[in-house]
Design an enzyme around this catalytic site. Structure first.
Site, PDB file in Angstrom:
ATOM      1  N   ASP A  95      28.724  90.640 -39.129  1.00  0.00           N
ATOM      2  CA  ASP A  95      28.224  91.548 -40.162  1.00  0.00           C
ATOM      3  C   ASP A  95      28.833  91.321 -41.549  1.00  0.00           C
ATOM      4  O   ASP A  95      28.543  92.073 -42.476  1.00  0.00           O
ATOM      5  CB  ASP A  95      28.450  93.018 -39.776  1.00  0.00           C
ATOM      6  CG  ASP A  95      27.351  93.540 -38.867  1.00  0.00           C
ATOM      7  OD1 ASP A  95      26.333  92.839 -38.718  1.00  0.00           O
ATOM      8  OD2 ASP A  95      27.512  94.630 -38.298  1.00  0.00           O
ATOM      9  N   HIS A 295      41.218  65.699 -53.805  1.00  0.00           N
ATOM     10  CA  HIS A 295      40.553  66.991 -53.603  1.00  0.00           C
ATOM     11  C   HIS A 295      41.497  67.978 -52.910  1.00  0.00           C
ATOM     12  O   HIS A 295      41.157  68.589 -51.888  1.00  0.00           O
ATOM     13  CB  HIS A 295      39.260  66.815 -52.796  1.00  0.00           C
ATOM     14  CG  HIS A 295      38.128  66.274 -53.597  1.00  0.00           C
ATOM     15  ND1 HIS A 295      36.948  65.817 -53.044  1.00  0.00           N
ATOM     16  CD2 HIS A 295      37.972  66.106 -54.941  1.00  0.00           C
ATOM     17  CE1 HIS A 295      36.146  65.399 -53.994  1.00  0.00           C
ATOM     18  NE2 HIS A 295      36.743  65.557 -55.157  1.00  0.00           N
ATOM     19  N   ASP A 312      41.164  70.938 -61.630  1.00  0.00           N
ATOM     20  CA  ASP A 312      39.770  70.506 -61.638  1.00  0.00           C
ATOM     21  C   ASP A 312      38.945  71.729 -61.274  1.00  0.00           C
ATOM     22  O   ASP A 312      38.965  72.179 -60.120  1.00  0.00           O
ATOM     23  CB  ASP A 312      39.578  69.374 -60.622  1.00  0.00           C
ATOM     24  CG  ASP A 312      38.162  68.780 -60.652  1.00  0.00           C
ATOM     25  OD1 ASP A 312      37.242  69.463 -61.116  1.00  0.00           O
ATOM     26  OD2 ASP A 312      38.002  67.637 -60.190  1.00  0.00           O
ATOM     27  N   ASP A 323      32.103  71.254 -64.879  1.00  0.00           N
ATOM     28  CA  ASP A 323      33.063  70.537 -64.028  1.00  0.00           C
ATOM     29  C   ASP A 323      34.087  69.863 -64.945  1.00  0.00           C
ATOM     30  O   ASP A 323      33.805  68.805 -65.512  1.00  0.00           O
ATOM     31  CB  ASP A 323      32.316  69.514 -63.168  1.00  0.00           C
ATOM     32  CG  ASP A 323      33.236  68.733 -62.240  1.00  0.00           C
ATOM     33  OD1 ASP A 323      34.442  69.022 -62.199  1.00  0.00           O
ATOM     34  OD2 ASP A 323      32.737  67.814 -61.562  1.00  0.00           O
ATOM     35  N   HIS A 405      38.711  56.809 -57.269  1.00  0.00           N
ATOM     36  CA  HIS A 405      37.398  57.465 -57.339  1.00  0.00           C
ATOM     37  C   HIS A 405      36.537  56.859 -58.438  1.00  0.00           C
ATOM     38  O   HIS A 405      36.991  56.025 -59.230  1.00  0.00           O
ATOM     39  CB  HIS A 405      37.550  58.973 -57.543  1.00  0.00           C
ATOM     40  CG  HIS A 405      38.333  59.357 -58.769  1.00  0.00           C
ATOM     41  ND1 HIS A 405      37.860  59.203 -60.050  1.00  0.00           N
ATOM     42  CD2 HIS A 405      39.573  59.907 -58.900  1.00  0.00           C
ATOM     43  CE1 HIS A 405      38.745  59.636 -60.917  1.00  0.00           C
ATOM     44  NE2 HIS A 405      39.809  60.058 -60.246  1.00  0.00           N
ATOM     45  N   HIS A 409      29.784  61.437 -62.397  1.00  0.00           N
ATOM     46  CA  HIS A 409      28.580  61.732 -61.607  1.00  0.00           C
ATOM     47  C   HIS A 409      27.620  62.539 -62.457  1.00  0.00           C
ATOM     48  O   HIS A 409      27.971  63.032 -63.546  1.00  0.00           O
ATOM     49  CB  HIS A 409      28.951  62.500 -60.330  1.00  0.00           C
ATOM     50  CG  HIS A 409      29.801  63.732 -60.583  1.00  0.00           C
ATOM     51  ND1 HIS A 409      29.272  64.926 -61.004  1.00  0.00           N
ATOM     52  CD2 HIS A 409      31.141  63.933 -60.485  1.00  0.00           C
ATOM     53  CE1 HIS A 409      30.247  65.825 -61.144  1.00  0.00           C
ATOM     54  NE2 HIS A 409      31.389  65.246 -60.852  1.00  0.00           N
ATOM     55  N   HIS A 416      27.941  67.882 -57.924  1.00  0.00           N
ATOM     56  CA  HIS A 416      27.559  66.482 -57.695  1.00  0.00           C
ATOM     57  C   HIS A 416      26.037  66.480 -57.602  1.00  0.00           C
ATOM     58  O   HIS A 416      25.450  66.469 -56.525  1.00  0.00           O
ATOM     59  CB  HIS A 416      28.220  65.937 -56.434  1.00  0.00           C
ATOM     60  CG  HIS A 416      29.699  65.740 -56.596  1.00  0.00           C
ATOM     61  ND1 HIS A 416      30.504  65.244 -55.597  1.00  0.00           N
ATOM     62  CD2 HIS A 416      30.527  65.953 -57.640  1.00  0.00           C
ATOM     63  CE1 HIS A 416      31.749  65.174 -56.024  1.00  0.00           C
ATOM     64  NE2 HIS A 416      31.782  65.614 -57.265  1.00  0.00           N
ATOM     65  N   GLU A 436      35.416  61.008 -65.922  1.00  0.00           N
ATOM     66  CA  GLU A 436      36.663  61.526 -65.357  1.00  0.00           C
ATOM     67  C   GLU A 436      37.590  60.430 -64.818  1.00  0.00           C
ATOM     68  O   GLU A 436      37.874  60.392 -63.608  1.00  0.00           O
ATOM     69  CB  GLU A 436      36.355  62.535 -64.261  1.00  0.00           C
ATOM     70  CG  GLU A 436      35.331  62.068 -63.215  1.00  0.00           C
ATOM     71  CD  GLU A 436      35.055  63.119 -62.159  1.00  0.00           C
ATOM     72  OE1 GLU A 436      36.022  63.621 -61.543  1.00  0.00           O
ATOM     73  OE2 GLU A 436      33.869  63.437 -61.957  1.00  0.00           O
ATOM     74  N   TYR A 440      46.823  57.818 -60.677  1.00  0.00           N
ATOM     75  CA  TYR A 440      47.582  58.486 -59.609  1.00  0.00           C
ATOM     76  C   TYR A 440      48.678  57.559 -59.102  1.00  0.00           C
ATOM     77  O   TYR A 440      48.391  56.466 -58.606  1.00  0.00           O
ATOM     78  CB  TYR A 440      46.641  58.873 -58.471  1.00  0.00           C
ATOM     79  CG  TYR A 440      45.402  59.605 -58.947  1.00  0.00           C
ATOM     80  CD1 TYR A 440      45.401  60.979 -59.135  1.00  0.00           C
ATOM     81  CD2 TYR A 440      44.231  58.899 -59.244  1.00  0.00           C
ATOM     82  CE1 TYR A 440      44.274  61.638 -59.599  1.00  0.00           C
ATOM     83  CE2 TYR A 440      43.105  59.549 -59.712  1.00  0.00           C
ATOM     84  CZ  TYR A 440      43.123  60.921 -59.884  1.00  0.00           C
ATOM     85  OH  TYR A 440      42.008  61.572 -60.343  1.00  0.00           O
ATOM     86  N   ARG A 458      44.290  63.385 -64.379  1.00  0.00           N
ATOM     87  CA  ARG A 458      42.845  63.161 -64.511  1.00  0.00           C
ATOM     88  C   ARG A 458      42.367  63.943 -65.731  1.00  0.00           C
ATOM     89  O   ARG A 458      42.845  65.069 -65.979  1.00  0.00           O
ATOM     90  CB  ARG A 458      42.086  63.598 -63.252  1.00  0.00           C
ATOM     91  CG  ARG A 458      40.596  63.318 -63.309  1.00  0.00           C
ATOM     92  CD  ARG A 458      39.921  63.346 -61.938  1.00  0.00           C
ATOM     93  NE  ARG A 458      39.894  64.626 -61.280  1.00  0.00           N
ATOM     94  CZ  ARG A 458      40.635  64.944 -60.226  1.00  0.00           C
ATOM     95  NH1 ARG A 458      41.502  64.066 -59.719  1.00  0.00           N
ATOM     96  NH2 ARG A 458      40.539  66.139 -59.658  1.00  0.00           N
ATOM     97  N   GLU A 460      38.694  65.052 -67.467  1.00  0.00           N
ATOM     98  CA  GLU A 460      37.253  65.066 -67.180  1.00  0.00           C
ATOM     99  C   GLU A 460      36.506  65.929 -68.186  1.00  0.00           C
ATOM    100  O   GLU A 460      36.865  67.089 -68.411  1.00  0.00           O
ATOM    101  CB  GLU A 460      36.999  65.594 -65.770  1.00  0.00           C
ATOM    102  CG  GLU A 460      35.539  65.704 -65.392  1.00  0.00           C
ATOM    103  CD  GLU A 460      35.337  66.249 -63.994  1.00  0.00           C
ATOM    104  OE1 GLU A 460      34.229  66.095 -63.455  1.00  0.00           O
ATOM    105  OE2 GLU A 460      36.293  66.838 -63.432  1.00  0.00           O
TER     106      GLU A 460
END
Length: 491
Positions: A95, A295, A312, A323, A405, A409, A416, A436, A440, A458, A460
Site C-alpha cells: 500500500d 556512480h 553530480d 545534469d 567514461h 550524452h 541519459h 563531462e 580519477y 569531474r 559537467e
C-alpha cells in the site's frame, strides 16, 4: 429561524441542498488527474496540457510520428496502429507507492500524467486518429489516490480524438482486428512498459493473423525527441537554471566534516523551493577518495578537512532534466595539487564545450577529450612522457583508467536521453548534450606522484547546440576555482 440545510443529492458537477421547499445549487470545479489552469494557474497556462507545452504541440508530435511511419514503410502498407502504454504505479511495500513518474514516450505524445493508461495512434482514410484509454472515474479510489480525469476529461485535457476507459482496450483492439487486415503494429515488445497490459491484452492482439509485422517505434521517437522545440528549450533553460542556483547554495553551506547526506538534502531542498518537482536522478555526493567511484550514490560518509567533494546532480522541471557535476573543496580552498589537476581538467572541458557545433559528433568529442587528456597528463608529469610515447596501447589503457567514461550524452526529458540514437550522429541546432570530462586517480595508483593520489574530479555542463556558438545552459553554476573559492568565502 431557518431550518438547517440538509444534503439531498449529488450530480456530476454540482451538489444541491433542500431548505424549506427551495433548492440551492453549489457548483464546484471539475477536477482532473493533473494540474490544469483552473486549479493550478501558478503552474500552467491556458491551453497547456503540461506546463509550457500546449495541445497544439502535442498534436504536432503525434502527426509528425505518423508521417514518419508512413514515409518509412512501403506504399502497399496503408494500415498502421501504434500502441504506447503509460507507466504503472510501483509499490515499495504494501500500500506504499513510490512517487509516480510517467513513461517518457507516452508523456511526450500525450501529456497525460495518470498511470495505467494507453495511447493508440492509428491511420485512417483521412489521416489518423489518436485514442487514449484511461482509468475510469471511481469515487472510492479517488478518495484515496486523488482525482482521475476519466474518458471525457482526457479528451478535454489532451486534445486527442477520443478516449475510453482502460477496461475497453481489449474490445477496441479486437474490433480493430475484425475490421483491418495487412496492418503494421508499432509496439515495443522487447521492453514492455506496462506488464499487465502487455500480458493480459496486447500480447494477445499481437498474435492475430491480420498483422504484417511488428515494428519498434522507439528509435523513431528518439530521433524526434532529440531536437527540442522552442517550448522545450525554454523548459531546459529553466531546469538548468534551477540546478545551477541550487549548486551555489550547496557550495556555500559546505564545511569540513560535513556529511554527504547533508549536501544531498540541501540540493534536493534548493531545487524544490525553486519549482523543480524532483531530483532528476539519485545524486552522486562523493567526498575524497569516493569521487573515484563514478556512480557513488551511498552518500553516507563525511567529507574531511582538505578533501574535495564531487557532486553530480540535477533536477526535473515539468518533465525536463538537468545534469551538472561540480567538484569543490569543502574547507574553502583548493590545495596546490588539487588546483593544478582541476585547472587542467577545466581547460579540457572548456575546449570541448567550444567545439560543440553543428556537424560534430559525440564520438568525435570523445576522441578529442582523450587527446587533450593525454597532453595534460604529460604536462602535469602524472605519467612519464616516455611511457606515453612508446606504447600506444598502454597509453590508451592509462587514459581509460584516468577517465573511464564517455565525454557526454544527449539530455532532455530523460537524463541519459534518447539512448537509441548513435553518438556518431552529427549534432544539429536544438539538441542538448552534456560535456563531462573527468580525472580519477585512486590512492592505490603508484604510477602518479603521491600528491595527486586519491583525487577525483569531474566538471559537467549542459550545452544547447545552435547555428553559431554553443549556449551553456548551466553557465550560472560556477566552475572556475577562483569563483568557487569566492562563494565558499561567503559562508
Amino acid at each position: 429561524m431557518a431550518a438547517p440545510m440538509k444534503k439531498m443529492s449529488k450530480f456530476r458537477n454540482c451538489i444541491y441542498w433542500k431548505s424549506q421547499g427551495t433548492v440551492s445549487f453549489t457548483l464546484f470545479k471539475r477536477y482532473f488527474g493533473q494540474p490544469i489552469v483552473q486549479t493550478h494557474p501558478h503552474l500552467i497556462g491556458q491551453d497547456e496540457v503540461t506546463p509550457g507545452i500546449n495541445k497544439q504541440e502535442y498534436q504536432q508530435r503525434r502527426t509528425s510520428l505518423i508521417s514518419n511511419v508512413v514515409e518509412k514503410t512501403a506504399e502497399s502498407i496503408r494500415n498502421h496502429i501504434m500502441i504506447f502504454p503509460s507507466a504503472s504505479k510501483v509499490y515499495m511495500t504494501y500500500d506504499i507507492p513510490y512517487p509516480f513518474r510517467q513513461n517518457t514516450e507516452f508523456l511526450y505524445l500525450s501529456g497525460f500524467q495518470e498511470p495505467d493508461s494507453v495511447l493508440v495512434l492509428q491511420t485512417t482514410e483521412n489521416g489518423y486518429k489518436s485514442v487514449l484509454f484511461v482509468p475510469k472515474r471511481d469515487p472510492d479510489r479517488e478518495l484515496w489516490d486523488g482525482p482521475r480525469s476519466g474518458d471525457t476529461g482526457a479528451v478535454s485535457l489532451t486534445g486527442v480524438s477520443e478516449a475510453h476507459n482502460s477496461d475497453d482496450l481489449e474490445k477496441y483492439l479486437h474490433n480493430y482486428c475484425k475490421t483491418h487486415c495487412d496492418y503494421l503494429v508499432w509496439y515495443s515488445m522487447t521492453k514492455p512498459v506496462h506488464l499487465n497490459f502487455h500480458k493480459s491484452v496486447i500480447s494477445e492482439f499481437l498474435k492475430q493473423e491480420g498483422r504484417k509485422s511488428i515494428q519498434n517505434p522507439i528509435q523513431l521517437l528518439h530521433q524526434m525527441r532529440l531536437v527540442k522545440s522552442q517550448a522545450e528549450i525554454k523548459l531546459m533553460k529553466k531546469t538548468c537554471q534551477i540546478a545551477s542556483e541550487a549548486f551555489v547554495d550547496v557550495m556555500r553551506c559546505s564545511h569540513a566534516n560535513i556529511s554527504e547526506s547533508t549536501l544531498y538534502a540541501k540540493m534536493d531542498y534548493e531545487c524544490r523551493v525553486r519549482g523543480a518537482e524532483i531530483l532528476a536522478y539519485p545524486p552522486v555526493v562523493a567526498g575524497g577518495e569516493r569521487a573515484n567511484i563514478i556512480h557513488y550514490i551511498n552518500n553516507n560518509n563525511l567529507v574531511g578537512a582538505g578533501e574535495l567533494v564531487l557532486m553530480d546532480a540535477g533536477c526535473e522541471y515539468h518533465g525536463y532534466t538537468s545534469d551538472i557535476t561540480r567538484t569543490w573543496p569543502v574547507s574553502g580552498k583548493f590545495t596546490p595539487a588539487q588546483r593544478r589537476l582541476y585547472l587542467a581538467l577545466l581547460d579540457i572541458q572548456e575546449a570541448l564545450v567550444t567545439s560543440c557545433r553543428p556537424g560534430v559528433t559525440l564520438a568525435e568529442l570523445y576522441q578529442a577529450m582523450m587527446q587533450l587528456l593525454a597532453v595534460r597528463i604529460i604536462l602535469l608529469d602524472l605519467v612519464p612522457s616516455s611511457t606515453m610515447a612508446k606504447d600506444e596501447l598502454k597509453m590508451k589503457k592509462i587514459l581509460c583508467e584516468l577517465c573511464p567514461h564517455d565525454v557526454g550524452h544527449y539530455l532532455g526529458m530523460d537524463v541519459h536521453d534518447t539512448p537509441s540514437v548513435s553518438k556518431n550522429r552529427p549534432l544539429e541546432p536544438g539538441m542538448v548534450i552534456t560535456i563531462e570530462p573527468g580525472l580519477y586517480i585512486k590512492s592505490t595508483n603508484t604510477m602518479v606522484p603521491e600528491e595527486y593520489r586519491g583525487i577525483g574530479i569531474r566538471i559537467e555542463d549542459n550545452v544547447l547546440i545552435t547555428e553559431g556558438d554553443p549556449i551553456v545552459l548551466t553557465a550560472d553554476c560556477p566552475k572556475h576555482p577562483d569563483h568557487i573559492e569566492a562563494i565558499m568565502a561567503q559562508r
